[in-house]
Design a protein around this motif. Sequence first.
Motif, PDB file in Angstrom:
ATOM      1  N   GLU A 149       7.864   5.322  -1.516  1.00  0.00           N
ATOM      2  CA  GLU A 149       7.425   5.752  -2.840  1.00  0.00           C
ATOM      3  C   GLU A 149       8.494   6.595  -3.533  1.00  0.00           C
ATOM      4  O   GLU A 149       8.800   6.398  -4.717  1.00  0.00           O
ATOM      5  CB  GLU A 149       6.124   6.548  -2.728  1.00  0.00           C
ATOM      6  CG  GLU A 149       5.555   6.991  -4.063  1.00  0.00           C
ATOM      7  CD  GLU A 149       4.255   7.773  -3.907  1.00  0.00           C
ATOM      8  OE1 GLU A 149       3.838   8.420  -4.891  1.00  0.00           O
ATOM      9  OE2 GLU A 149       3.658   7.740  -2.811  1.00  0.00           O
ATOM     10  N   SER A 175       5.602  -8.906  -6.067  1.00  0.00           N
ATOM     11  CA  SER A 175       4.961  -7.813  -6.797  1.00  0.00           C
ATOM     12  C   SER A 175       5.367  -7.816  -8.263  1.00  0.00           C
ATOM     13  O   SER A 175       4.523  -7.622  -9.152  1.00  0.00           O
ATOM     14  CB  SER A 175       5.328  -6.471  -6.167  1.00  0.00           C
ATOM     15  OG  SER A 175       4.878  -6.407  -4.837  1.00  0.00           O
ATOM     16  N   ASN A 218       4.311   1.775 -11.125  1.00  0.00           N
ATOM     17  CA  ASN A 218       3.641   2.341  -9.949  1.00  0.00           C
ATOM     18  C   ASN A 218       2.655   1.353  -9.334  1.00  0.00           C
ATOM     19  O   ASN A 218       2.594   1.191  -8.111  1.00  0.00           O
ATOM     20  CB  ASN A 218       2.920   3.639 -10.303  1.00  0.00           C
ATOM     21  CG  ASN A 218       3.880   4.786 -10.545  1.00  0.00           C
ATOM     22  OD1 ASN A 218       5.040   4.725 -10.134  1.00  0.00           O
ATOM     23  ND2 ASN A 218       3.417   5.832 -11.212  1.00  0.00           N
ATOM     24  N   ARG A 219       1.889   0.691 -10.178  1.00  0.00           N
ATOM     25  CA  ARG A 219       0.907  -0.260  -9.663  1.00  0.00           C
ATOM     26  C   ARG A 219       1.581  -1.513  -9.105  1.00  0.00           C
ATOM     27  O   ARG A 219       1.107  -2.109  -8.139  1.00  0.00           O
ATOM     28  CB  ARG A 219      -0.097  -0.626 -10.759  1.00  0.00           C
ATOM     29  CG  ARG A 219      -1.035   0.523 -11.113  1.00  0.00           C
ATOM     30  CD  ARG A 219      -2.103   0.099 -12.099  1.00  0.00           C
ATOM     31  NE  ARG A 219      -2.987   1.202 -12.423  1.00  0.00           N
ATOM     32  CZ  ARG A 219      -4.049   1.558 -11.712  1.00  0.00           C
ATOM     33  NH1 ARG A 219      -4.341   0.888 -10.610  1.00  0.00           N
ATOM     34  NH2 ARG A 219      -4.805   2.567 -12.074  1.00  0.00           N
ATOM     35  N   ALA A 227       2.753  -0.519  -5.705  1.00  0.00           N
ATOM     36  CA  ALA A 227       1.615  -0.345  -4.803  1.00  0.00           C
ATOM     37  C   ALA A 227       1.237  -1.702  -4.205  1.00  0.00           C
ATOM     38  O   ALA A 227       0.865  -1.798  -3.035  1.00  0.00           O
ATOM     39  CB  ALA A 227       0.430   0.260  -5.545  1.00  0.00           C
ATOM     40  N   TRP A 282       3.677  -2.730  -1.293  1.00  0.00           N
ATOM     41  CA  TRP A 282       3.413  -2.107  -0.001  1.00  0.00           C
ATOM     42  C   TRP A 282       2.274  -2.791   0.752  1.00  0.00           C
ATOM     43  O   TRP A 282       2.153  -2.668   1.965  1.00  0.00           O
ATOM     44  CB  TRP A 282       3.116  -0.624  -0.210  1.00  0.00           C
ATOM     45  CG  TRP A 282       3.091   0.144   1.060  1.00  0.00           C
ATOM     46  CD1 TRP A 282       2.023   0.779   1.619  1.00  0.00           C
ATOM     47  CD2 TRP A 282       4.182   0.352   1.967  1.00  0.00           C
ATOM     48  NE1 TRP A 282       2.380   1.367   2.816  1.00  0.00           N
ATOM     49  CE2 TRP A 282       3.698   1.121   3.046  1.00  0.00           C
ATOM     50  CE3 TRP A 282       5.520  -0.042   1.958  1.00  0.00           C
ATOM     51  CZ2 TRP A 282       4.503   1.502   4.107  1.00  0.00           C
ATOM     52  CZ3 TRP A 282       6.321   0.337   3.021  1.00  0.00           C
ATOM     53  CH2 TRP A 282       5.810   1.105   4.071  1.00  0.00           C
ATOM     54  N   SER A 283       1.437  -3.531   0.045  1.00  0.00           N
ATOM     55  CA  SER A 283       0.258  -4.126   0.689  1.00  0.00           C
ATOM     56  C   SER A 283       0.450  -5.594   1.059  1.00  0.00           C
ATOM     57  O   SER A 283      -0.402  -6.181   1.726  1.00  0.00           O
ATOM     58  CB  SER A 283      -0.957  -4.010  -0.243  1.00  0.00           C
ATOM     59  OG  SER A 283      -0.796  -4.848  -1.376  1.00  0.00           O
TER      60      SER A 283
END
Length: 232
Positions: free
Chosen positions: A119, A174, A186-187, A190, A193-194
């Motif tokens: 992050e 992403s 940011n989203r 996020a 990372w998933s």
Amino acid sequence: MTTIYLVRHGQASFGAESYDKLSPNGELQARILGRFFQKILKDEPVVIAGSMQRHQQTAHLAMNECFPDTQVLTNNAWNEFNHQQVFAQYEPRFEQPELLKQEVAKEKSPRAYLAKIFEGAIERWTGGDYHHEYDESWPHFKNRVETAMQNLCDELAKTQPRYAVVFTSGGVISVAVGKILELSINRTFALNWSIANTSMTTLRLVGNQPQLLSLNEHHFIKEVQPDLLTWI
């Protein structure tokens, strides 16, 4: 109507001198993905892969399980950003990947610790003050991926194959999804990372525009060997 599968590569060699190589787990993940494709793809797909070793290995291992004679087209526009440089610019000692791996291994919650570093590193890379310090700045990476996605959609709209499969990386997927859903930075990261190794993100092509059908499908790994599911 064309269905596009964006596939993240199999597990690579985190913390090794060369990350860009599938681990034994990654090789098995790719083969399991290929067997799943054998079940769901009714026609031979158009197959594209980034030029990184992990993209090429995943593509060839997977396609050998379902359409072994399919040509894998290479396009480096689908390559990942230089995550090792992004980590190193955030924390210089992480220029040696093995040091990052050692630090992560010492933590009670390794994934949470790595997420915190990720992050911070991404925030620095995308923040705007340090673009000149990176071989590829965030704006250039974002534009590269969005252009690759649109070029692919334009080409598929002309040729109209039933399926296309793109073997790439989590950051690329992403950004592509972030563009479709109009997500913030940011989203977008996020999501990064998933996204699990060898997971599929599915798009439907309407005209020359992609629509998101599913994100990060990895049930086919869970069904075969749940402990094989990885994110790093």
